[in-house]
Structure formats: structure tokens, C-alpha cells
Design a protein around this motif. Sequence first.
Motif, short mmCIF file in Angstrom:
data_model
loop_
_atom_site.label_atom_id
_atom_site.label_comp_id
_atom_site.label_asym_id
_atom_site.label_seq_id
_atom_site.Cartn_x
_atom_site.Cartn_y
_atom_site.Cartn_z
N THR A 43 25.06 3.83 40.37
CA THR A 43 26.02 2.77 40.69
C THR A 43 27.27 2.93 39.83
N HIS A 44 28.41 2.79 40.49
CA HIS A 44 29.68 2.86 39.77
C HIS A 44 30.42 1.56 39.95
N ARG A 45 31.27 1.23 38.98
CA ARG A 45 32.19 0.14 39.27
C ARG A 45 33.63 0.64 39.06
N PHE A 46 34.51 0.20 39.92
CA PHE A 46 35.90 0.63 39.88
C PHE A 46 36.82 -0.58 39.84
N ASP A 47 37.90 -0.47 39.13
CA ASP A 47 38.91 -1.53 39.14
C ASP A 47 39.67 -1.50 40.46
N ALA A 48 40.33 -2.59 40.77
CA ALA A 48 41.12 -2.67 42.00
C ALA A 48 42.22 -1.61 42.00
N GLY A 49 42.48 -1.06 43.17
CA GLY A 49 43.61 -0.15 43.31
C GLY A 49 43.37 1.27 42.85
N ARG A 50 42.13 1.62 42.55
CA ARG A 50 41.88 2.99 42.15
C ARG A 50 41.56 3.87 43.34
N THR A 51 42.07 5.08 43.32
CA THR A 51 41.73 6.03 44.36
C THR A 51 40.42 6.69 43.98
N ILE A 52 39.41 6.56 44.85
CA ILE A 52 38.13 7.13 44.44
C ILE A 52 37.74 8.37 45.23
N ILE A 53 38.34 8.55 46.42
CA ILE A 53 38.15 9.83 47.11
C ILE A 53 39.50 10.29 47.63
N GLU A 54 39.79 11.55 47.47
CA GLU A 54 41.03 12.08 48.01
C GLU A 54 40.74 13.00 49.18
N LYS A 55 41.71 13.14 50.04
CA LYS A 55 41.53 14.02 51.19
C LYS A 55 41.23 15.44 50.73
N GLY A 56 40.27 16.06 51.38
CA GLY A 56 39.96 17.43 51.05
C GLY A 56 38.91 17.56 49.96
N GLN A 57 38.56 16.43 49.39
CA GLN A 57 37.54 16.47 48.35
C GLN A 57 36.18 16.74 48.96
N ASP A 58 35.33 17.36 48.17
CA ASP A 58 33.97 17.64 48.62
C ASP A 58 33.12 16.43 48.25
N VAL A 59 32.64 15.74 49.27
CA VAL A 59 31.94 14.48 49.01
C VAL A 59 30.49 14.75 48.66
N SER A 60 30.01 14.08 47.64
CA SER A 60 28.69 14.42 47.10
C SER A 60 27.58 13.48 47.54
N GLY A 61 27.91 12.40 48.18
CA GLY A 61 26.83 11.50 48.54
C GLY A 61 27.26 10.40 49.49
N ALA A 62 26.31 9.54 49.81
CA ALA A 62 26.60 8.41 50.68
C ALA A 62 27.01 7.23 49.82
N TYR A 63 28.13 6.62 50.18
CA TYR A 63 28.65 5.50 49.41
C TYR A 63 28.30 4.18 50.07
N PHE A 64 27.66 3.29 49.31
CA PHE A 64 27.40 1.94 49.82
C PHE A 64 28.13 0.94 48.94
#
Lengths: 220, 220
Positions: A27-48
Motif C-alpha cells: 500500500t502506498h499513500r500519495f499527496d494530492a497532485g502527484r504524478t504516479i504513472i507516466e506515459k510509456g512507463q512499465d507498469v508493475s502491478g494492478a492498482y486499487f
Amino acid sequence: MTDITALEPFRRLSETSHRLLAGGTVTHRFDAGRTIIEKGQDVSGAYFVLEGRLRVFSLLPGGKEATLYFIEPGETCVLALNSLFNDLLYPAWVQTDSDTRVAVIPGRVYRALFATEPDIQDLTVQTLSTLVFRLMAELDQVHGQTLEQRLAGLLLVRASGRGVVRLTQQEMASHIGTTREVVARLIGRLSARGLIQSGRGAVTLHDRHALSVLAGGQDG
Amino acid sequence: MTDITALEPFRRLSETSHRLLAGGTVTHRFDAGRTIIEKGQDVSGAYFVLEGRLRVFSLLPGGKEATLYFIEPGETCVLALNSLFNDLLYPAWVQTDSDTRVAVIPGRVYRALFATEPDIQDLTVQTLSTLVFRLMAELDQVHGQTLEQRLAGLLLVRASGRGVVRLTQQEMASHIGTTREVVARLIGRLSARGLIQSGRGAVTLHDRHALSVLAGGQDG
DNA sequence: ATCCATGTGTAGCTTTGGCTACAGATTCCG
DNA sequence: CGGAATCTGTAGCCAAAGCTACACATGGAT
């Protein structure tokens, strides 16, 4: 909602799957307004999404953005699923819209779950299908509607119960894929016709019916 | 390719599933240019193309069309799958592009297969995922590219080995979602620059490289 | 040989939307 | 209180693309 195992689709897992899920999920927590995935990135898992909200958008030439859709608590980021199953690169950007907690299930864990758990299979198909429809609708809109129509639609969708939309013009522009000046112009027009009233950081709707007619009548 | 059981994903089905499939599937043949699904229609099954080609498009205000993608032999119409799993109405139109044979698996049969057959589960997810990517790409294009770029892209994609594109201007217009006149204007410009040569019912490419640069360099 | 259907080439006008450039307003913070 | 940052309101200009309206070319059919 604090744990991924509290989410509906993960309730009826077998003992083994449950352990696999519990052991593999981070589990991760992110502040508002953060970019967490960018185009072209290799995605490592399913995000819920557990809490908060994610915004998925594509980037247009000239730095303009266009919001594709949001991911609300309990939902998953299908594009990630998608990239997962196809080993493709993620085709858009994802930002946190507010402070957000996200559970990430690693790819191999998710695939294992998919192979054995009917609920996960259903969830996956369901989620992909929903995305397809959202994209189709978005495509129809972009193709066929003027910005005025799209703005009217946006205002209706994002209005609070009392008809207040808490967005700056710049944010509205990002959602519908245009620039701030154009939004200002459109708002000026709608405002002149008495449909809305503009204010700093917010717009108040005065005639939802007229707006929905304008938008193309998808909404009451 | 004459029978649906000849298609890859249906090869490894269990005995029961195979009987279910064989018993429930109906094959249709359609002449070229026939509309076989209309927007808003309630889709009754999963469509697999055996021969020919289907064109999926959306209809824009003013009667313009925009091709979303094609379904080639061996592929299935995901939108239909989609409607199937969500009990939603079909969000676009489908026409035969040439004479086409289609196998239709009724909804309940397909759902039953999905529940028990890993290959069908994979196929479904795979197909949906692919569609999502196609739609994302299309969306990016519509959002960010000029019609000249889109036309250049279309010409490159639809060119024969010798650089001939057998489409009328009206057809090109339908594919990229604009009108015939605009296509004529664009072709006039490209032609004046020596990139192509126009003729009745066809266009000949003279400088693929320049075209692909124009289109945004997705292609060689 | 002529006619008709289909397809192409142009021109002009209009709307939409993007870009530039400010001027004023509001809020926040020191 | 004053200044900086953020946001809104306008105006003018330009390019892209849609609409209307023809004229002309081609090919097939009678």
C-alpha cells in the motif's frame, strides 16, 4: 476502507489466494497532485484505490491535458491491468486528484489470482468493459461535440448538490482538453445568457436544464 | 477457415464445452457494405469473423462517420463481448467491409465458456485489452492531430505494396471523420507538394517518408 | 453515342478554437 | 499593510476545418 481485502471482489477468495494477496500487496499513500504513472512507463502491478481519487489523462501537443476518467475508491486502474496482461507500456498519465491511498498487487500475483479465482476474472472483465465504454463515450464527445457542449457537460457532472462547481478555469480546460482562455470565453458566453455565474475558483449553475440541453441532453 | 472450432482459442476446449459451442453457434454470411449492428442495439452474442472484414465506426453529428477499427478473420468484436458482459447497449455501428462470414456465439453460451475455459478467459481479456489500446491511440489522434496528419497516417496504413491506396475521397473522409471537401483540399495540398498523386478512386504515394514524418513518425 | 452515376477539383464564406497580450481581481503570506 | 502568486475578464488575430455551390472528369450502361 483501510485494507484491500475489505474490497468486495477480494472477499470470497480461497485461503491460498488470500494469503498470496495479503503477502504480495503493497500500500502506498500519495499527496494530492502527484504524478504516479507516466506515459510509456512499465507498469508493475494492478492498482486499487483505497481512499482519495486518481485522475487518468492524456497529454496533448502543446502541454494541454485532457482528462480521460477518474478512478474512485474501490475501483482499479484498468489501463494498468491492461498493460499487465499485454506487457505493454502504459498509454497515459495518472495523477492523484486528492490525497490518495493505493494498493498495488504485483503483476505475477494478480495473474495467479486471475487464473484461479472467478471473482477476479469477473472483476477484470467488468473493469475492462467499463473502461471501453468510457473511452467510447469520450471518443464520441471529442469527435462530435463543441467545447461549449463539453464544458456544459463537465459543469453538470462536477456540480455539487447546490450547483457549485469548484474548479478553476485552468482545471476545466485540462478536463476538456483546451486552454484557459477558451474556457474563459465560453464561461463568459454562458454567463451572459444567465446559465451560470462565474467566481474565483468556482462556477455556480443557474439553469441546469438549459445546460443539459446544451450538452446534448445526456443528463436531467 | 470455415468453422469456428478451427480458430485457435477454441481448439483446446473440453468435450462438454466443445459440444456446447458447436450446438449453440450460428454462422451468418453478409454481403459487402451491409450494416449488421446499429448503435443502441441489444447485442445477443459474441461475433467472430471467419472470412472478410468488419468495420466498426461511430456516427458523428451531420452524418459523418469515423472508423474506429477493423475486425479481421479470427478476431472477435469486443464491443459485442463488452455489451454481453455488462448488459449494455452497443455503442457504435458495424458494417461489413467486404463479403463476410461471421460466427455468432449466443451470450449464455459464451458466458458459460468463459466461466470454465481458461483459453476463453485469456482470449476475452486479451481482446478487451487490445481494444482499449486501440481506442486510446485513436483518442490521442483525434485529440492531438490535424486532419492532414490523420490523412497521411491513413494513406500509409492503407497503401498497397506499390504505394496505391484504393479508396475514394468519400471513404477517406469517413475513416478520419471529416467531409469529402476537406479531404479533397488536403489531397490537393499533398499533391502540390509532390507527396502523392490523385486519381479516380485511388491515390498513389510518391514519398512515403515525407508522409510518415508528416503523420508524426509512427511509421517507417 | 449519349446519358447517368459516381468521383474529383475549386472557390468563398463562416465558425470554432488556439495563441498572444494584457488588465484587473482575489487570496495568501510575510 | 504590501507584495507575490493565482485566478479571471477581454480583445484581437490567425489557422483549421466545416458548409455551400458548382464545374468538370470518368466509366459504365443502354
